[in-house]
Design a protein around this motif. Structure first.
Motif, PDB file in Angstrom:
ATOM      1  N   HIS A 140       0.808  -1.230   0.000  1.00  0.00           N
ATOM      2  CA  HIS A 140       0.000   0.000   0.000  1.00  0.00           C
ATOM      3  C   HIS A 140       0.836   1.273   0.000  1.00  0.00           C
ATOM      4  O   HIS A 140       0.288   2.373   0.111  1.00  0.00           O
ATOM      5  CB  HIS A 140      -0.973   0.007   1.179  1.00  0.00           C
ATOM      6  CG  HIS A 140      -0.336   0.070   2.538  1.00  0.00           C
ATOM      7  ND1 HIS A 140      -1.031   0.451   3.661  1.00  0.00           N
ATOM      8  CD2 HIS A 140       0.911  -0.209   2.961  1.00  0.00           C
ATOM      9  CE1 HIS A 140      -0.236   0.401   4.705  1.00  0.00           C
ATOM     10  NE2 HIS A 140       0.934   0.009   4.313  1.00  0.00           N
ATOM     11  N   PHE A 142       2.823   4.131  -1.794  1.00  0.00           N
ATOM     12  CA  PHE A 142       2.694   4.717  -3.126  1.00  0.00           C
ATOM     13  C   PHE A 142       4.023   4.690  -3.876  1.00  0.00           C
ATOM     14  O   PHE A 142       5.038   5.187  -3.398  1.00  0.00           O
ATOM     15  CB  PHE A 142       2.197   6.163  -3.033  1.00  0.00           C
ATOM     16  CG  PHE A 142       0.859   6.316  -2.354  1.00  0.00           C
ATOM     17  CD1 PHE A 142      -0.143   5.373  -2.534  1.00  0.00           C
ATOM     18  CD2 PHE A 142       0.596   7.414  -1.546  1.00  0.00           C
ATOM     19  CE1 PHE A 142      -1.383   5.516  -1.920  1.00  0.00           C
ATOM     20  CE2 PHE A 142      -0.637   7.571  -0.925  1.00  0.00           C
ATOM     21  CZ  PHE A 142      -1.628   6.610  -1.106  1.00  0.00           C
ATOM     22  N   ASN A 148      -1.995   0.126  -5.639  1.00  0.00           N
ATOM     23  CA  ASN A 148      -1.962   0.157  -4.179  1.00  0.00           C
ATOM     24  C   ASN A 148      -3.104  -0.696  -3.648  1.00  0.00           C
ATOM     25  O   ASN A 148      -4.217  -0.642  -4.165  1.00  0.00           O
ATOM     26  CB  ASN A 148      -2.111   1.592  -3.677  1.00  0.00           C
ATOM     27  CG  ASN A 148      -1.092   2.517  -4.314  1.00  0.00           C
ATOM     28  OD1 ASN A 148       0.099   2.362  -4.102  1.00  0.00           O
ATOM     29  ND2 ASN A 148      -1.553   3.467  -5.138  1.00  0.00           N
ATOM     30  N   GLN A 149      -2.834  -1.473  -2.613  1.00  0.00           N
ATOM     31  CA  GLN A 149      -3.882  -2.375  -2.119  1.00  0.00           C
ATOM     32  C   GLN A 149      -3.775  -2.568  -0.622  1.00  0.00           C
ATOM     33  O   GLN A 149      -2.707  -2.475  -0.032  1.00  0.00           O
ATOM     34  CB  GLN A 149      -3.789  -3.727  -2.826  1.00  0.00           C
ATOM     35  CG  GLN A 149      -2.414  -4.375  -2.801  1.00  0.00           C
ATOM     36  CD  GLN A 149      -2.180  -5.316  -1.635  1.00  0.00           C
ATOM     37  OE1 GLN A 149      -3.104  -5.683  -0.933  1.00  0.00           O
ATOM     38  NE2 GLN A 149      -0.939  -5.722  -1.438  1.00  0.00           N
ATOM     39  N   ASN A 150      -4.932  -2.800  -0.006  1.00  0.00           N
ATOM     40  CA  ASN A 150      -5.035  -3.142   1.401  1.00  0.00           C
ATOM     41  C   ASN A 150      -5.618  -4.541   1.572  1.00  0.00           C
ATOM     42  O   ASN A 150      -6.326  -4.823   2.530  1.00  0.00           O
ATOM     43  CB  ASN A 150      -5.911  -2.127   2.139  1.00  0.00           C
ATOM     44  CG  ASN A 150      -5.165  -0.846   2.459  1.00  0.00           C
ATOM     45  OD1 ASN A 150      -3.964  -0.875   2.679  1.00  0.00           O
ATOM     46  ND2 ASN A 150      -5.861   0.271   2.482  1.00  0.00           N
ATOM     47  N   ASP A 155      -9.373  -3.388  -4.510  1.00  0.00           N
ATOM     48  CA  ASP A 155      -8.148  -2.633  -4.759  1.00  0.00           C
ATOM     49  C   ASP A 155      -7.406  -3.071  -6.012  1.00  0.00           C
ATOM     50  O   ASP A 155      -6.537  -2.332  -6.499  1.00  0.00           O
ATOM     51  CB  ASP A 155      -7.203  -2.752  -3.551  1.00  0.00           C
ATOM     52  CG  ASP A 155      -7.778  -2.111  -2.301  1.00  0.00           C
ATOM     53  OD1 ASP A 155      -8.588  -1.196  -2.438  1.00  0.00           O
ATOM     54  OD2 ASP A 155      -7.406  -2.547  -1.191  1.00  0.00           O
ATOM     55  N   ARG A 188      -9.939   7.482  -1.196  1.00  0.00           N
ATOM     56  CA  ARG A 188      -8.999   6.913  -0.228  1.00  0.00           C
ATOM     57  C   ARG A 188      -7.571   6.846  -0.745  1.00  0.00           C
ATOM     58  O   ARG A 188      -6.630   6.683   0.029  1.00  0.00           O
ATOM     59  CB  ARG A 188      -9.447   5.517   0.214  1.00  0.00           C
ATOM     60  CG  ARG A 188      -9.543   4.481  -0.884  1.00  0.00           C
ATOM     61  CD  ARG A 188     -10.376   3.287  -0.425  1.00  0.00           C
ATOM     62  NE  ARG A 188      -9.668   2.418   0.489  1.00  0.00           N
ATOM     63  CZ  ARG A 188      -9.222   1.202   0.154  1.00  0.00           C
ATOM     64  NH1 ARG A 188      -9.390   0.749  -1.072  1.00  0.00           N
ATOM     65  NH2 ARG A 188      -8.610   0.450   1.037  1.00  0.00           N
ATOM     66  N   GLY A 189      -7.362   6.980  -2.033  1.00  0.00           N
ATOM     67  CA  GLY A 189      -6.000   6.992  -2.556  1.00  0.00           C
ATOM     68  C   GLY A 189      -5.985   6.579  -4.009  1.00  0.00           C
ATOM     69  O   GLY A 189      -6.953   6.010  -4.521  1.00  0.00           O
ATOM     70  N   ARG A 191      -5.462   4.548  -7.402  1.00  0.00           N
ATOM     71  CA  ARG A 191      -5.427   3.126  -7.744  1.00  0.00           C
ATOM     72  C   ARG A 191      -4.066   2.785  -8.341  1.00  0.00           C
ATOM     73  O   ARG A 191      -3.462   1.775  -8.007  1.00  0.00           O
ATOM     74  CB  ARG A 191      -6.549   2.802  -8.728  1.00  0.00           C
ATOM     75  CG  ARG A 191      -7.913   3.278  -8.258  1.00  0.00           C
ATOM     76  CD  ARG A 191      -9.036   2.658  -9.031  1.00  0.00           C
ATOM     77  NE  ARG A 191      -9.042   1.209  -8.911  1.00  0.00           N
ATOM     78  CZ  ARG A 191      -9.376   0.565  -7.789  1.00  0.00           C
ATOM     79  NH1 ARG A 191      -9.699   1.249  -6.709  1.00  0.00           N
ATOM     80  NH2 ARG A 191      -9.369  -0.743  -7.740  1.00  0.00           N
ATOM     81  N   SER A 193      -0.461   4.796  -8.746  1.00  0.00           N
ATOM     82  CA  SER A 193       0.209   6.034  -8.333  1.00  0.00           C
ATOM     83  C   SER A 193       0.831   6.743  -9.537  1.00  0.00           C
ATOM     84  O   SER A 193       1.530   6.127 -10.342  1.00  0.00           O
ATOM     85  CB  SER A 193       1.307   5.726  -7.317  1.00  0.00           C
ATOM     86  OG  SER A 193       0.756   5.208  -6.127  1.00  0.00           O
ATOM     87  N   SER A 295       1.098   6.124   2.101  1.00  0.00           N
ATOM     88  CA  SER A 295       0.470   4.851   1.770  1.00  0.00           C
ATOM     89  C   SER A 295      -1.048   4.957   1.789  1.00  0.00           C
ATOM     90  O   SER A 295      -1.619   5.921   2.306  1.00  0.00           O
ATOM     91  CB  SER A 295       0.922   3.768   2.758  1.00  0.00           C
ATOM     92  OG  SER A 295       0.553   4.122   4.081  1.00  0.00           O
ATOM     93  N   LEU A 296      -1.697   3.950   1.232  1.00  0.00           N
ATOM     94  CA  LEU A 296      -3.155   3.874   1.179  1.00  0.00           C
ATOM     95  C   LEU A 296      -3.673   3.538   2.569  1.00  0.00           C
ATOM     96  O   LEU A 296      -3.375   2.474   3.111  1.00  0.00           O
ATOM     97  CB  LEU A 296      -3.562   2.781   0.185  1.00  0.00           C
ATOM     98  CG  LEU A 296      -5.044   2.620  -0.140  1.00  0.00           C
ATOM     99  CD1 LEU A 296      -5.550   3.811  -0.936  1.00  0.00           C
ATOM    100  CD2 LEU A 296      -5.258   1.334  -0.931  1.00  0.00           C
TER     101      LEU A 296
END
Length: 599
Positions: A140, A142, A148-150, A155, A188-189, A191, A193, A295-296
């Motif tokens: 997560h 960047f 980016n994933q949680n 994600d 949230r951020g 997908r 970067s 980070s995400l």
């Protein structure tokens, strides 16, 4: 999800992981292997193709070196960044097949970067602290051009699929989501970067070569790493066990030889516990010492418990290398949440009365660590007590003090679980629902006590948080501690899907104390553990002296899991944790150096 080039694919390496991934998540704890799995080194030694690949790429020699020695070898032109990068690309591809540690892998990009750095050095250009060193980062964080994933299925959707999902007003997946949640999910951020986060930018400026991102669990908030997109990440020491979490992908990669310096994040133990269960060093710095907005976020906007970034590596010198590299980039000039605290390097700390006073916390009053952890802590403290002072290297005496924190840690565990999800877990449930995936059992476990809070209730929780931090500092100061030695977890590397208690690490997220995990060289050994249990009866410092009755479900489940499956844990490494005072990472490292010399 991760494509490994054909030349690095090795038949049979992923067999154990495929068996675990074939099991439904809720059944994994009861159907996973009941005997210890093979280690990754054992698999590689028995595989001709793996042996040939590692030999031809110099990976066997290069990938066993610590980061600071690799950087020095590149600077002195004994190695090139291209050679080192190729070695770690090969080893990472192999480690991933066995452990499932990667969420993204980009060898061609890494090769181009290494070539550029070698050319820069040949021209006589200024070299960064990490010049030419391959560095892996958690999924997560960047990084330009990468997703980016949680740990959620949502994600890993393409931007087109994601936009289409949120624009379909007739979709049943949207019906139960409020406009506020949809707006948060959109915001949230990125997908993919379009630029590096601040941390990645600094590391790149210091000469890092990025080549992969690593796996995380669903929702981030597990000490195990399992998700729908990437499956289960497992432990190189014992492939029947988990590599921990939430930085479990980093731990498996570094421990498995595929990285020498990994970057994790820690909001409840996510750097320290994975390091402890895979034989690594890991640091959780004080919040605000390093940039943490790179980070995400798992729960955007919630600052009740703040995450921090830390290194995961194979030596204490590499911890120092990472901290020096990041702080050389002066992150406080670009991140308003980072304090202006340059790295002070070798500090000179004058201990009280000429002695370092180190507290020994064997039990947090809620969950007793399992036998191999108690044995490791007993071994380390005994060796410190029996050390030979007065040698040429021994510059400081050590005073060990047995400490009891009363109910402070138990209260901290209850409080921090309330602080993680002041929305009752609604946002986490929304992200999972929108991706069409069920919550994993460990996600459900951490959410089970979550309640949606009013503004006044949040204020009340904030006051409780500040009050217990003040209370803990008073306890620490009354004991006149320079540092405290304690377990990093109540258990060793868990069987997949089974670990539920984080109190030995999350307490120090709540109190915001820097914490350093280190390998003890001790591993699970059923014969030695049984013998140690017998010896505890007469041991004045034994953790078993704490009464076991009425300890509750957390303690009972932890103990039963170990006793029932003792044979599965054979060979799992044991790490311990050294805790210091806020913003005194240098002093904490100095204490660790003294302990290393004494041991």
């Amino acid at each position: 999800m991760v494509s490994i080039p054909a030349e690095w694919q090795i038949r049979g390496l992923s067999d154990t992981r495929e068996v675990i991934n074939a099991v439904l998540p809720e059944d994994a704890p009861t159907t996973a292997s009941l005997v210890a799995g093979p280690s990754l080194p054992d698999l590689l030694l028995a595989n001709d193709k793996a042996t040939a690949l590692l030999s031809s790429s110099k990976a066997r020699s290069i990938c066993t070196l610590p980061a600071h020695e690799i950087v020095e070898a590149i600077r002195n032109k004994r190695l090139t960044s291209v050679e080192v990068t190729e070695a770690f690309l090969t080893s990472a591809a192999i480690a991933h097949q066995a452990t499932g540690c990667l969420s993204d892998f980009f060898p061609d990009e890494a090769r181009r970067r290494a070539q550029e750095l070698d050319a820069k050095q040949a021209r006589g250009g200024t070299l960064g602290v990490l010049h030419g060193l391959p560095v892996s980062i958690k999924g997560h964080i960047f990084l330009t051009g990468h997703g980016n994933q949680n740990g959620f299925a949502l994600d890993v959707l393409s931007q087109e699929a994601f936009d289409g999902l949120l624009s379909d007003q007739d979709s049943p997946l949207l019906r139960n989501l409020s406009p506020a949640h949809i707006a948060l999910i959109k915001a949230r951020g990125p997908r993919i970067s379009t630029e590096d986060g601040l941390l990645a930018r600094i590391l790149r400026d210091q000469g890092a070569v990025f080549y992969c991102k690593t796996t995380m669990p669903q929702s981030v908030m597990h000490l195990d790493t399992r998700s729908k997109p990437f499956g289960q990440t497992i432990n190189p020491y014992n492939l029947a066990l988990s590599a921990g979490g939430s930085s479990g992908g980093e731990a498996a990669l570094v421990s498995g030889g595929g990285s020498v310096l990994g970057v994790g994040t820690d909001i409840g133990g996510s750097v320290r516990q994975p390091c402890a269960v895979t034989g690594l060093w890991g640091l959780r710095p004080t919040c605000g010492r390093l940039p943490s907005t790179s980070s995400l976020a798992p729960t955007p906007g919630n600052s009740m418990v703040v995450s921090t970034i830390g290194p995961m590596c194979r030596s204490l010198k590499d911890v120092i290398l990472f901290m020096a590299a990041v702080l050389r980039g002066e992150p406080w000039k670009l991140d308003h949440n980072t304090y202006r605290l340059p790295w002070r390097g070798e500090v000179v700390r004058t201990p009280r009365k000429g002695r370092l006073r180190i507290g020994i916390l064997r039990h947090d009053g809620l969950v007793r660590p399992i036998t191999p952890i108690r044995r490791a802590l007993s071994s380390v403290t005994s060796r410190l007590r029996d050390r030979k002072d007065g040698s040429a290297e021994s510059v400081t005496d050590i005073e060990l003090v047995e400490v009891d924190a009363g109910d402070l840690h138990a209260r901290a565990w209850t409080l921090i679980r309330s602080l993680y999800y002041v929305d009752g877990g609604a946002f986490t449930r929304s992200v999972a629902a929108l991706g069409g995936e069920p919550l994993l059992p460990l996600t459900e476990k951490i959410l089970q006590d979550a309640k949606e809070r009013t503004a006044h209730e949040i204020w009340e929780l904030t006051m409780k948080r500040e009050s217990i931090k003040k209370e803990y500092l008073k306890w620490w100061n009354e004991l006149r501690l320079d540092a405290m030695l304690c377990p990093a977890s109540a258990t060793v590397a868990p069987r997949p899907g089974t670990i539920k208690y984080w109190g030995y690490t999350s307490a120090f997220n709540l109190f915001d104390l820097p914490s350093l995990v280190f390998p003890t060289g001790i591993s699970v050994n059923a014969e030695a553990d049984v013998a140690f249990e017998a010896s505890e009866v007469s041991d004045a410092h034994s953790a078993s002296k704490v009464k076991r009755e009425n300890t509750g479900d957390w303690d009972r489940e932890n103990e039963e899991e170990y006793v029932r499956h003792r044979d599965v844990y054979e060979g799992a490494p044991v790490g311990l944790q050294l805790v210091g005072s806020r913003f005194e990472e240098e002093e904490l490292i100095q204490v660790m150096q003294v302990i290393e010399r004494a041991l």
